[in-house]
Write an enzyme that holds these catalytic residues in place. Structure first.
Site, PDB file in Angstrom:
ATOM      1  CE  LYS A 316      -3.769  -2.336   2.487  1.00  0.00           C
ATOM      2  NZ  LYS A 316      -4.585  -2.370   3.723  1.00  0.00           N
ATOM      3  CB  VAL A 317       2.617   3.172   2.193  1.00  0.00           C
ATOM      4  CG1 VAL A 317       1.175   3.572   2.445  1.00  0.00           C
ATOM      5  CG2 VAL A 317       3.133   2.289   3.311  1.00  0.00           C
TER       6      VAL A 317
END
Length: 360
Positions: A316-317
């Site tokens: 996600k990041v």
């Protein structure tokens, strides 16, 4: 709805209006990030240790987001910082093109910002009597902050009125909140409202748990009244929220997250990367920049306290440009936002207007 309750104290005694006015006598003043320059103190804190150092790095990352012309920035808010004095701070981020989209709790958007947009106020608790006494006076408490429940019921009714005025169909929270912003342009009593400014600047606001707020009471009344009258009613489409936010992520490419608190908004914005991949966009970028300010403890394994490093394991990041700041957000966000405002990297940012892509 709560307005169906009798306005009476414990054993059917009338509300003591004088006592209520006494308790609601000191308004919360929202901080003005333009009125002071936090750059010197943030620079000094960056050379310290512990949370001060973390805040210095987090502020630097936010400034990197602002300097990156390809980056779309999402402000992600959970908790009660808006009621506690950060409301104008968030509004200034929108006013000055320092964020391009917002994901927040219904309480932040409806019970706090829209509430003040209608002319109501939050109050500092000068004293905290027992909460049964507060209930008898129709005063709601958020730690040391008071809200007049009768004023909050005005929000319930206003949401009902907006719903009654719209075409009965499915709306994403973004689409309905846009109508709330339009309402404030026409009827609002506060210029520096996040909901109003977001409408004017085409900054989309998403509330993935929208009805967990005063909006829920108004929308339930709208549906019940419509059903009794045998007419169609509008609905909030949570799937449309996810689809629309993911569409913005796909089109935006490079993205950065400025997150206050955790909860549903935090997970919702991060999940757009995974959703885009499921839709066949294998080239979608993880969120390049990420800052989270929270007091949540990581030891219980709860999603709200999961670190940004943990989010990287889910794809996600980016682990390279992220910073956790374990602090009460109301005490550090004014420094971060003032620093970024006075450095002025926002002045030549492109204007994305992601909200406008759904008007076609």
């Amino acid at each position: 709805m709560t307005d169906t309750l009798n306005k009476t104290a414990g054993a059917n005694a009338p509300i003591n209006d004088n006592r209520k006015a006494e308790l609601l006598s000191k308004q919360v003043k929202h901080i003005d990030i333009k009125s002071f320059d936090a750059r010197p103190i943030v620079d000094a804190m960056a050379d310290m240790s512990f949370t001060s150092r973390d805040l210095g790095r987090a502020t630097n990352i936010y400034n990197q987001m602002l300097a990156d012309k390809d980056c779309s920035i999402f402000l992600v808010i959970a908790g009660s910082t808006s009621a506690g004095g950060c409301m104008d701070l968030y509004a200034e981020l929108v006013r000055n093109n320092m964020v391009d989209g917002i994901v927040a709790t219904g309480a932040t958007i409806v019970d706090m910002d829209f509430f003040e947009g209608l002319g109501h106020k939050h109050y500092q608790a000068l004293e905290i009597p027992d909460d049964d006494t507060l209930r008898s006076l129709y005063i709601d408490r958020i730690y040391d902050t008071y809200i007049d429940e009768e004023a909050l019921q005005n929000v319930d009714h206003t949401i009902f009125e907006i719903a009654e005025s719209l075409e009965p169909r499915a709306y994403s929270s973004r689409a309905f909140i846009r109508e709330m912003g339009k309402y404030l342009v026409e009827h609002g009593k506060k210029d520096n409202s996040l909901v109003k400014l977001a409408y004017e600047h085409d900054v989309p606001i998403f509330c993935p748990a929208f009805v967990d707020s005063s909006a829920g009471f108004g929308l339930v009344k709208h549906q019940v009244d419509a059903a009794k009258a045998g007419r169609p009613y509008l609905m909030i489409d949570a799937v449309a929220d996810f689809r629309e936010l993911t569409e913005i992520k796909i089109q935006a490419g490079t993205t950065g997250l400025l997150m206050i608190g955790g909860g549903v908004p935090k997970n919702f914005i991060q999940d757009t990367v995974v959703c885009a991949e499921i839709l066949g966009h294998d080239d979608v970028q993880v969120h390049k920049y990420a800052v989270q300010i929270t007091v949540a403890d990581v030891r219980d394994g709860a999603c709200s306290s999961s670190t940004l490093q943990e989010a990287a394991s889910w794809g996600k990041v980016n682990t390279g440009i992220e910073q956790m700041v374990f602090a009460e957000a109301g005490s550090v966000m004014p420094l971060l936002a003032s620093d970024a405002y006075h450095r002025g990297l926002w002045k030549d940012r492109p204007v994305h207007r992601w909200g406008a892509i759904f008007d076609k």
